[in-house]
Structures are given as structure tokens and as C-alpha cells.
Design an enzyme around this catalytic site. Structure first.
Site, PDB file in Angstrom:
ATOM      1  CD  GLU A 133      -1.549  -2.374   1.751  1.00 40.71           C
ATOM      2  OE1 GLU A 133      -0.337  -2.513   2.029  1.00 40.71           O
ATOM      3  OE2 GLU A 133      -2.386  -3.293   1.893  1.00 40.71           O
ATOM      4  CG  MET A 171       7.576  -9.449   8.250  1.00 39.67           C
ATOM      5  SD  MET A 171       6.007  -9.702   7.416  1.00 39.67           S
ATOM      6  CE  MET A 171       5.342  -8.035   7.462  1.00 39.67           C
ATOM      7  N   GLY A 172       9.255  -7.878   4.331  1.00 42.66           N
ATOM      8  CA  GLY A 172       9.828  -6.769   3.578  1.00 42.66           C
ATOM      9  C   GLY A 172      10.892  -7.152   2.572  1.00 42.66           C
ATOM     10  CD  GLU A 173      15.140  -9.923   3.486  1.00 45.96           C
ATOM     11  OE1 GLU A 173      16.274  -9.434   3.325  1.00 45.96           O
ATOM     12  OE2 GLU A 173      14.946 -11.058   3.956  1.00 45.96           O
ATOM     13  CD  GLU A 225       3.336  -6.086  -4.185  1.00 46.44           C
ATOM     14  OE1 GLU A 225       3.075  -5.155  -3.425  1.00 46.44           O
ATOM     15  OE2 GLU A 225       3.252  -7.284  -3.853  1.00 46.44           O
ATOM     16  CG  ASN A 253      -2.168  -6.820  -6.461  1.00 47.40           C
ATOM     17  OD1 ASN A 253      -1.943  -7.094  -7.631  1.00 47.40           O
ATOM     18  ND2 ASN A 253      -2.580  -5.633  -6.079  1.00 47.40           N
ATOM     19  N   PRO A 254      -1.033  -9.974  -7.978  1.00 45.39           N
ATOM     20  CG  PRO A 254      -1.847 -10.575 -10.108  1.00 45.39           C
ATOM     21  CD  PRO A 254      -2.295 -10.055  -8.754  1.00 45.39           C
ATOM     22  N   PRO A 303       6.058 -17.548   2.476  1.00 40.84           N
ATOM     23  CG  PRO A 303       6.314 -18.111   4.728  1.00 40.84           C
ATOM     24  CD  PRO A 303       7.066 -18.023   3.436  1.00 40.84           C
ATOM     25  NE  ARG A 304      -0.665 -11.414   2.588  1.00 39.47           N
ATOM     26  CZ  ARG A 304      -0.487 -10.249   1.985  1.00 39.47           C
ATOM     27  NH1 ARG A 304       0.523 -10.079   1.161  1.00 39.47           N
ATOM     28  NH2 ARG A 304      -1.327  -9.251   2.199  1.00 39.47           N
TER      29      ARG A 304
END
Length: 439
Positions: free
Chosen positions: A65, A309-311, A338, A335-336, A268-269
Site C-alpha cells: 500500500e 518481512m519486507g524482502e 508486484e 495481488n500479482p 509464506p504470506r
């Protein structure tokens, strides 16, 4: 908000308030909160408000976002309007500090309880609130409405599940959504849903993520992983949900004998599932290395688990074949865009109803393909691994699809202009007054 529902929600917040500190402390222990800036979560400002002039509050929950609204935020700041931007995760905070520190003030978003929200609003006194995607916080919405601060949802979307949940509470939904001065939706479906739920003004602008910059990357981490992987064949499975890791592991087991040295990257999400995933896959006889432990893949590695996270920008740059999860055992998809923006061919299950428009375009152009189960996923990956021309064609089609989706930023600007124009005039008048006083 209907009085009864709001009172119940507010009372729940009152009763929960004493337990928030232990909860937030637990999040700190899991690396999900910034220990040095915890007071911001309770509405205590970490920075002073600019002394004069209008201020816009922009909220973006996490990295995706934040990336989506960054061009919008920079444009607002370039008009001389002060911006305080809140996020909810440490990785998104770092991203904002890295890319927007020259033009915005970053704060962590206050918890949606009365004392925290009131402290935040009393200090920052925003003239306009802009919220990205689907962050609906009832008490924050109520407090903004009480102060007559216009609220706008941008890049707004509503999943099938969320829509049905709000639809089952029509009075509550209408009372909440009617407080938004404008909703700028991602798609026609999203726009119609917001209208039906009571939003008084809706514009469809498209997905801001298509106009955003690609996911950030730590160059040092990318170089280290690229060197460790060398020329080994690989594919990635990102945003996976429970059950999908096992499917991907079964695909790896099928294909490792056909593609010597095959490495599968699983992201993983929810990274906090890393321990459980590593145990499950290890029990299947697969050699798992974990990013969260600082491990690099070696010659014997089957699965490289990206449980950080964030990578995601690092992992996506390591491959040009990506399975996007929450689409086989999960429901709704992820969402694809990215992945498409980084030129990876996309494989997905059938259950992607939350991102219909994006997937329809990718499928039409050949940038994505649908798989049903383990065998069909294995067949698609096998074919792509042996055919570089096919992989290149999918990558180009994915990039083409992103290009066709661009333009949401300009349309969102147009929808926001009636709200930003008075603030720009205020800035202009203030500058004139200062210039006049300086003579």
C-alpha cells in the site's frame, strides 16, 4: 455509525485498553513493532507538527500500500502541503523513511481506541485524511467525522468476503461508508460495491500499484543469494497459505530428478509460520534453509524458505517463474502486480476473485496461467524450466499487462483535486503573506 454498534465497539475498546500493552509487548517480542517508537501506537507524537499551514494525513498499512501511494504523496508534498504518513509495519516504516523522508513526516498508525486516536488528531490536526485500499477503522472514522475532517479512500477495493460481511450489516455499513467524502476504487466491481454499501461519491481509477515503483531490494542480500544459487534452476512460490507449501513441496519432489540442482523458493504470506513450514517440509525429507536464520542455500538445499518481512523484492528478483498463493487451498488470491512488474511469469490457482481484473488482463496477454492442483502446477513449471523462450514470452506479457493498467495515478489526482485545491490556495496565500511581511 449506528449508535448501538458504535457504543458496543467503543466499549470493547475501553475494556481492551488495559490489555493492549501486553499485546503490543508480545508483538515487540516477535519483531512486529518498533520498540523505540511504541508511544506512537498510543497516539503520542514522535515529531512536532509544522507550525503553520494545512496538513494531510495519509495512511498505508504495509509495504504494498505504501508503494502504491508514494507518487501521490510526493505530488501532494510538492504543492507545499505538509504530509504526515502513517504505516502499520516496520518494513513499511523503513520504506517510507528511505524514499520519502525528504517530504513527509512518518508515524506509526495509532491503535483504533479512543485515547490513542484523539491524541493523534489533537496533535496533528489534519485538514484531510487519505486512506489506502481497505483499512476501515470505525473509531478513527468516527473521530474524523466528528471533527468534520474529509476522509477519502484511494486505491479502494472490497474482496468478496468483505463485501458479504458488510452487506450482512447494511445499517452499520451505510453509517460508516457514508462518512467518506470520496471513494476512489480500483475496479468497476469495487466501485459498485462501495456505492451499494452507502458511499456517496465513488470514482473508478484503476490500481495505483501499476503506477508505483517496483518492490525495493537490498542489493547486498540479492547479491549474496544470487551467488549462493549460481546457475541452478529455480522457481518461487509467494504469498502461500496453509496447504500450498505442501503442494509446492510435492512439485519440487516431482521435478528435482528432471532438473538437476532445482531450488524452490517459498515465501509464506505470514512469515511467523516459518517454524511450522520448515518442520512439515523437513519431515518430507526435503532440505530446508531459512532466511530468518540468516542461512544461505547450499548445494544440498531443496527449499529456501523466505520467512522474513519486507524482502519480497529480493525473492522475486531471483526467478522468472512465480506461483502466487492463496489461490489453490486459499480463497481470493493475492495481488500479482508486484510479481508482474518484475517480469516474472505468473502461475495461479483458480480462486483469485479478489483480483479478477488484474488476472483477466494477465491471462488475456499470456502473462499468467491457471493451474488446478499439484500435477498441473508441476507440468507448467516443468515446461517453463526447459523452455527459456516460453519463459521470456510470459515475462514480457506480464510487463505488457502492467503497462496497460497504468494511468490510475492521474485519475486519482483528478478525483482528489477538489479536496486538495483549497489546501494549495491556503499555502499560496500564506506564502504571499510571508513575502508581504518580509518587505
Amino acid at each position: 455509525m449506528t449508535r448501538g454498534a458504535f457504543v458496543a465497539y467503543r466499549l470493547a475498546g475501553v475494556f481492551a485498553y488495559p490489555f493492549l500493552r501486553p499485546y503490543v509487548g508480545w508483538r515487540v517480542s516477535r519483531g512486529k513493532e518498533d520498540r523505540q517508537r511504541l508511544k506512537e501506537r498510543y497516539g503520542f507524537a514522535g515529531r512536532p507538527r509544522p507550525e503553520a499551514g494545512p496538513l494531510v494525513w495519509v495512511h498505508a498499512a504495509s509495504v504494498g500500500e505504501s508503494l502504491a501511494v508514494m507518487p501521490l504523496v510526493r505530488a501532494i508534498a510538492e504543492d507545499g502541503i505538509a504530509v504526515v504518513m502513517t504505516t502499520g509495519t516496520m518494513s513499511s516504516a523503513k520504506l517510507v523513511e528511505d524514499r520519502l523522508a525528504d517530504c513527509v513526516i512518518h508515524q506509526y498508525v495509532p491503535l483504533d481506541v479512543k485515547p490513542a486516536v484523539r491524541r493523534f488528531l489533537k496533535h496533528w490536526q489534519p485538514d484531510l485524511a487519505i486512506v489506502a485500499e481497505s483499512e476501515i477503522w470505525p473509531l478513527t472514522i468516527h473521530e474524523l467525522a466528528t471533527r468534520r475532517i474529509p476522509q477519502i479512500l484511494v486505491n479502494a477495493r472490497l474482496s468478496d468476503r468483505s463485501y458479504q460481511r458488510w452487506k450482512s450489516k447494511p445499517r452499520l455499513a451505510e453509517a460508516l461508508f457514508e462518512t467518506f467524502a470520496h471513494v476512489v476504487a480500483q475496479s468497476d466491481v469495487d466501485g459498485e460495491r462501495y456505492r451499494l454499501l452507502g458511499a456517496p461519491a465513488v470514482t473508478v481509477a484503476g490500481n495505483l500499484k501499476a503506477d508505483a515503483e517496483p518492490l525495493p531490494v537490498d542489493a547486498e542480500a540479492l547479491d549474496a543469494l544470487s551467488a549462493a544459487l549460481g546457475g541452478r534452476p529455480r522457481f518461487a512460490a509467494i504469498s502461500t497459505h496453509p496447504g500450498e507449501e505442501e503442494i509446492v513441496a510435492a512439485v519440487h519432489a516431482q521435478l528435482k530428478w528432471r532438473h538437476e540442482g532445482l531450488v524452490t523458493i517459498i515465501v509464506p504470506r505470514h512469515p511467523d509460520r516459518g517454524d511450522a513450514i520448515a518442520r512439515t517440509l523437513g519431515d518430507k525429507g526435503l532440505v530446508v534453509k531459512r532466511r530468518s536464520l540468516g542461512e544461505l542455500p547450499d548445494a544440498g538445499t531443496d527449499i529456501y524458505l523466505g520467512d522474513t518481512m519486507g524482502e519480497l523484492g529480493v525473492y522475486l528478483r531471483l526467478t522468472d517463474i512465480t506461483f502466487v498463493g492463496k489461490s489453490i487451498t486459499g480463497q481470493g488470491g493475492q495481488n500479482p502486480i508486484e510479481a508482474a512488474m518484475l517480469a516474472t511469469g505468473i502461475l495461479t490457482g483458480r480462486f483469485v476473485q479478489n483480483f479478477r481484473d488484474t488476472y483477466q488482463r494477465l491471462l488475456r496477454n499470456g502473462g499468467a496461467r491457471i493451474v488446478r492442483d499439484t500435477d498441473s502446477l508441476a507440468a507448467q513449471i516443468d515446461g517453463l524450466l526447459v523452455d527459456p523462450i516460453q519463459r521470456m514470452a510470459m515475462s514480457r506479457a506480464a510487463l505488457k499487462s502492467v503497462g496497460e493498467m497504468r494511468g490510475a495515478l492521474e485519475r486519482t489526482h483528478a478525483a482528489l483535486d477538489p479536496f486538495l485545491h483549497p489546501l494549495r490556495l491556503s499555502v499560496s496565500l500564506e506564502r504571499r503573506n510571508r513575502a508581504g511581511n518580509g518587505r
